[in-house]
Design a protein around this motif. Structure first.
Motif, PDB file in Angstrom:
ATOM      1  N   LEU A  11       0.766  -0.926   0.357  1.00  0.00           N
ATOM      2  CA  LEU A  11       0.381   0.075  -0.032  1.00  0.00           C
ATOM      3  C   LEU A  11       1.388   1.440  -0.064  1.00  0.00           C
ATOM      4  CD1 LEU A  11      -2.659   1.767   0.045  1.00  0.00           C
ATOM      5  CD2 LEU A  11      -2.733   0.948   2.633  1.00  0.00           C
ATOM      6  N   TYR A  12       1.579   1.408   0.631  1.00  0.00           N
ATOM      7  CA  TYR A  12       3.016   2.665   1.020  1.00  0.00           C
ATOM      8  C   TYR A  12       3.655   2.613  -0.529  1.00  0.00           C
ATOM      9  CZ  TYR A  12       2.065   1.538   6.063  1.00  0.00           C
ATOM     10  OH  TYR A  12       1.970   0.751   7.383  1.00  0.00           O
ATOM     11  N   VAL A  50       0.997   4.315  -3.063  1.00  0.00           N
ATOM     12  CA  VAL A  50       0.628   5.993  -2.362  1.00  0.00           C
ATOM     13  C   VAL A  50       2.206   6.387  -2.900  1.00  0.00           C
ATOM     14  CG1 VAL A  50       0.677   7.059  -0.562  1.00  0.00           C
ATOM     15  CG2 VAL A  50      -1.016   5.304  -0.297  1.00  0.00           C
ATOM     16  N   VAL A  77      -0.347  18.105   3.709  1.00  0.00           N
ATOM     17  CA  VAL A  77      -0.637  16.539   4.096  1.00  0.00           C
ATOM     18  C   VAL A  77       0.822  16.351   4.967  1.00  0.00           C
ATOM     19  CG1 VAL A  77      -0.987  14.783   4.040  1.00  0.00           C
ATOM     20  CG2 VAL A  77      -2.112  15.665   2.794  1.00  0.00           C
ATOM     21  N   ALA A 119       4.247   5.522   5.745  1.00  0.00           N
ATOM     22  CA  ALA A 119       3.038   4.749   6.219  1.00  0.00           C
ATOM     23  C   ALA A 119       2.787   6.460   7.104  1.00  0.00           C
ATOM     24  CB  ALA A 119       4.361   4.143   7.812  1.00  0.00           C
ATOM     25  N   THR A 179       0.130   7.751   4.556  1.00  0.00           N
ATOM     26  CA  THR A 179      -1.039   7.292   3.750  1.00  0.00           C
ATOM     27  C   THR A 179      -1.835   7.326   5.589  1.00  0.00           C
ATOM     28  OG1 THR A 179       0.726   5.426   2.835  1.00  0.00           O
ATOM     29  CG2 THR A 179      -1.402   5.060   3.460  1.00  0.00           C
ATOM     30  N   ARG A 180      -0.997   6.857   6.883  1.00  0.00           N
ATOM     31  CA  ARG A 180      -2.747   7.039   7.836  1.00  0.00           C
ATOM     32  C   ARG A 180      -3.063   8.506   7.937  1.00  0.00           C
ATOM     33  NH1 ARG A 180       1.317   4.323  10.431  1.00  0.00           N
ATOM     34  NH2 ARG A 180       2.299   5.918  11.505  1.00  0.00           N
ATOM     35  N   LEU A 235      -3.998  10.559   5.254  1.00  0.00           N
ATOM     36  CA  LEU A 235      -4.736  10.201   4.228  1.00  0.00           C
ATOM     37  C   LEU A 235      -5.372  10.164   4.573  1.00  0.00           C
ATOM     38  CD1 LEU A 235      -2.399   9.729   0.737  1.00  0.00           C
ATOM     39  CD2 LEU A 235      -2.640  11.827   1.529  1.00  0.00           C
ATOM     40  N   VAL A 236      -6.044   8.967   6.083  1.00  0.00           N
ATOM     41  CA  VAL A 236      -7.298   8.033   5.948  1.00  0.00           C
ATOM     42  C   VAL A 236      -7.498   9.194   7.503  1.00  0.00           C
ATOM     43  CG1 VAL A 236      -6.677   6.634   5.155  1.00  0.00           C
ATOM     44  CG2 VAL A 236      -6.623   6.520   7.059  1.00  0.00           C
ATOM     45  N   HIS A 272      -7.155  12.366   8.125  1.00  0.00           N
ATOM     46  CA  HIS A 272      -7.798  13.864   7.818  1.00  0.00           C
ATOM     47  C   HIS A 272      -8.328  13.998   7.534  1.00  0.00           C
ATOM     48  CE1 HIS A 272      -7.195  16.997   5.112  1.00  0.00           C
ATOM     49  NE2 HIS A 272      -5.799  17.059   4.795  1.00  0.00           N
ATOM     50  N   GLY A 273      -9.935  13.460   7.250  1.00  0.00           N
ATOM     51  CA  GLY A 273     -11.424  13.866   7.929  1.00  0.00           C
ATOM     52  C   GLY A 273     -11.472  14.748   8.262  1.00  0.00           C
ATOM     53  N   LEU A 274     -10.589  15.954   8.833  1.00  0.00           N
ATOM     54  CA  LEU A 274     -10.996  17.619   9.966  1.00  0.00           C
ATOM     55  C   LEU A 274     -11.049  18.381   8.370  1.00  0.00           C
ATOM     56  CD1 LEU A 274      -9.344  16.565  12.568  1.00  0.00           C
ATOM     57  CD2 LEU A 274     -11.416  15.523  11.894  1.00  0.00           C
ATOM     58  N   VAL A 275     -10.413  18.476   7.410  1.00  0.00           N
ATOM     59  CA  VAL A 275     -10.127  19.626   6.213  1.00  0.00           C
ATOM     60  C   VAL A 275     -11.360  19.496   5.410  1.00  0.00           C
ATOM     61  CG1 VAL A 275      -8.403  20.200   4.508  1.00  0.00           C
ATOM     62  CG2 VAL A 275      -7.394  18.376   6.539  1.00  0.00           C
TER      63      VAL A 275
END
Lengths: 447, 176
Positions: free
Chosen positions: B82-83, B86, B114, B159, B162-163, B165-166, B168-171
């Protein structure tokens, strides 16, 4: 996808490693852009697929393991058949000249088996104690076999294990031929292969131990101990207390080399308590041998002498000539320390001859220092001169580094000038022991 | 150190696995191995056992211990994959020749936002990688890392990225 949001299927496939490249690029670009709703969706798939926080899998309830076992029946028979024919294949292969061996391995499936690879590598390891150059040739042959193993037949994981093991044994053999840089490169090849292997904890532990020996040779003692500790945990997990014990003995040797005798003695005793003498009597012998020396050096002479007598019986039972030679050396040193100088002299003279016959330059030179110490105590000037002028030049023809030869020349000059003393002998002895594992800088005696 | 061959414990595989079956399933479940991969993971473990059994003192503990380790390696490989995905996606996006300058500018801006959330050493390393195109050996030299350890550091930073990116949610979603 355009400027829209990726659907859940694409997000899930990204985290499961199953999304094509072009789509991955778009999804990642979208997440980098800071889309909160997609990040929230991605978080769910992250947890399920990457961070081990998703629900436990339950699996199909119907007997899939039984079906798997039935499918493995053919491999089980094949593995047994391979093991049965491996010894014959080994003898046939080793009877050939080296170049022909590689040709046979590359061209014949009969010589491309895990069982044969295992036997060749075991032979390589055993040979390391006797002849490091032959050990290296055998390890390289093992590597050639490992590279030919068919992943369709054995699975990728097992072929990676065998290639990792082969590289580690090549690295170990290089260490024994004093090619420490080459050894480092060998482990650099082994470890990534191991990471793609079966997860076999014994395989991991074995390679950790071999790397521990390299760190010991490089005098990186802390790292060596850490590697042995990691190996001990793995052997313990698989329930092999004998291998736990052996590794504790190795750890003890590291502490001894680092000058930490109390820790070394503790580790050796703990290791000895776990060793299975029936399974590997030589491991017990090595451990006791090293413990005797340490006990003596720390003033526990009675315990050392008692263990010496036990070990003598074990040596005679096993009868390995080189081990017996080393034992005689140990006896000579202890006799010398106990004041039995005549007996010590006889023992050490025989030891030096034995090492010279075997072309083992460093042990011969180090034993010569022990003998010089005895001659000095007995004021045997003539014998000392003979040792310096006749015996020491022999070492130059053996595999001793240039700086060590220079140091021995200084020793000879000190003998000729009658300026030799126990302090200089001690310094020389320590210098030669260090040089044995790697070329040391120039010898500079201190006042 | 070579393990001397011991006579293989007289453990027919079927009997051994019948005894171990509940625990094997429990290990696979505990490590959340997807069912479609569980069979392959277990098969590899058992195949390895068949070929190495002479050197194995305690077959039960070996099979369970190795299976657990294999499960850990499975997830480690998935994470690494995954890394790398990305990382490749970002590198290719930054290098895409047909992208309008505005798009590249937007990507750089978003990426910087980010990266700014990451630990300091990762910020430095990833800026070198994505802005200046530094390969790991060059980055190691610039940052004073050993060449042998830079790849591990890079993996940890990927790592973190990538963490992030997921997490994030608050932007605020600029696209509405």
């Amino acid at each position: 996808m355009g400027s829209g949001h990726p659907d859940n299927e694409k997000l899930e496939r990204l985290f499961r490693g199953r999304l094509p490249e072009a789509d991955s690029r778009e999804v990642v670009r979208h997440l980098v852009g800071g889309c909160a709703s997609c990040a929230a969706a991605a978080r769910v798939f992250w947890e399920q697929n990457i961070s081990l926080r998703g629900p436990r899998t339950t699996g199909e309830s119907g007997g899939w393991i039984e079906k798997l076992v039935r499918r493995l029946e053919r491999q089980r028979r094949a593995a047994r058949s391979e093991r049965q024919s491996a010894r014959e294949s080994l003898h046939e292969l080793l009877d050939q000249p080296a170049a022909r061996q590689l040709l046979r391995v590359r061209n014949s499936r009969r010589f491309q088996t895990v069982a044969l690879c295992t036997l060749v590598l075991e032979r390589a390891f055993a040979e390391g104690l006797r002849d490091p150059s032959t050990a290296l040739e055998l390890a390289e042959l093992g590597l050639a076999i490992a590279r030919e193993l068919d992943p369709e037949r054995y699975g990728e994981a097992l072929t990676h294990d065998m290639q990792a093991r082969a590289w580690a044994y090549v690295a170990n053999a290089r260490r024994l031929t004093s090619d420490l840089r080459g050894a480092e490169l060998g482990f650099a090849r082994a470890l990534p292969l191991l990471a793609r292997g079966s997860g076999d904890l014994i395989e991991h532990a074995r390679i950790l131990c071999l790397k521990g020996y390299l760190r010991l040779a490089q005098r990186r003692f802390d790292e060596s101990v850490r590697l042995f500790d990691r190996a001990i945990r793995r052997y313990g997990t698989v329930g092999d207390q004998h291998l736990v014990g052996k590794t504790m003995v190795d750890k003890g040797s590291t502490y001894a080399e680092a000058g930490d005798s109390p820790r070394a003695i503790r580790a050796l005793r703990r290791g000895l308590a776990r060793l299975d003498a029936e399974r590997e009597p030589r491991a017990v012998l090595v451990a006791k041998h090293n413990l005797i020396l340490l006990l003596y050096e720390t003033g526990e002479s009675e315990a050392a002498l008692q263990l010496l007598n036990e070990t003598r019986l074990l040596h005679r039972a096993l009868g390995n000539p080189l081990d017996l030679l080393r034992f005689k050396w140990l006896e000579g040193k202890l006799l010398s320390e106990e004041g039995y100088l005549g007996e010590a002299e006889g023992a050490l003279e025989g030891v030096i001859d034995g090492f010279v016959d075997r072309k083992m330059g460093y042990p011969a030179a180090i034993a010569a220092m022990d003998l010089a110490a005895v001659y000095l105590q007995r004021n045997r000037i003539g014998e000392m001169r003979r040792l310096a002028s006749e015996v020491l030049p022999i070492f130059q023809s053996l595999n001793i580094h240039r700086e060590a030869v220079v140091a021995l020349t200084l020793f000879r000059k000190a003998v000729e000038r009658e300026s030799l003393d126990q302090r200089l002998i001690g310094q020389m002895s320590r210098y030669l022991k260090r040089s044995a594992s790697r070329p040391a800088p120039r010898f500079r005696p201190t006042a | 150190m070579a393990v001397l061959k011991r006579p293989s414990a007289d453990h027919p595989l079927e009997e051994l696995l019948e005894k171990l079956q509940p625990r094997l399933k429990a290990v696979l479940a505990r490590f959340r191995i997807p069912f479609e991969d569980a069979e392959d993971v277990l098969q590899q473990t058992l195949l390895t056992y068949l070929h190495k059994r002479d050197g194995i003192n305690d077959p039960e503990r070996w099979i369970l211990g190795t299976l657990r380790n294999r499960c850990l390696m499975y997830w480690r490989a998935r994470r690494r994959s995954l890394y790398r995905t990305v990382d490749s996606a970002i590198l290719e996006s930054m290098a895409e020749p047909r992208q309008p300058p505005q798009e590249i500018g937007d990507l750089s801006h978003d990426l910087e936002r980010v990266i700014a959330q990451l630990p300091q050493r990762c910020q430095t390393l990833l800026r070198l990688r994505y802005r200046l195109g530094c390969e790991p050996p060059e980055a190691a030299e610039r940052l004073g890392y050993r060449k042998s350890s830079i790849y591990k550091v890079l993996e940890r930073c990927l790592a973190s990225l990538t963490r992030q990116l997921v997490a994030h949610g608050l932007v605020e979603d600029r696209r509405g």
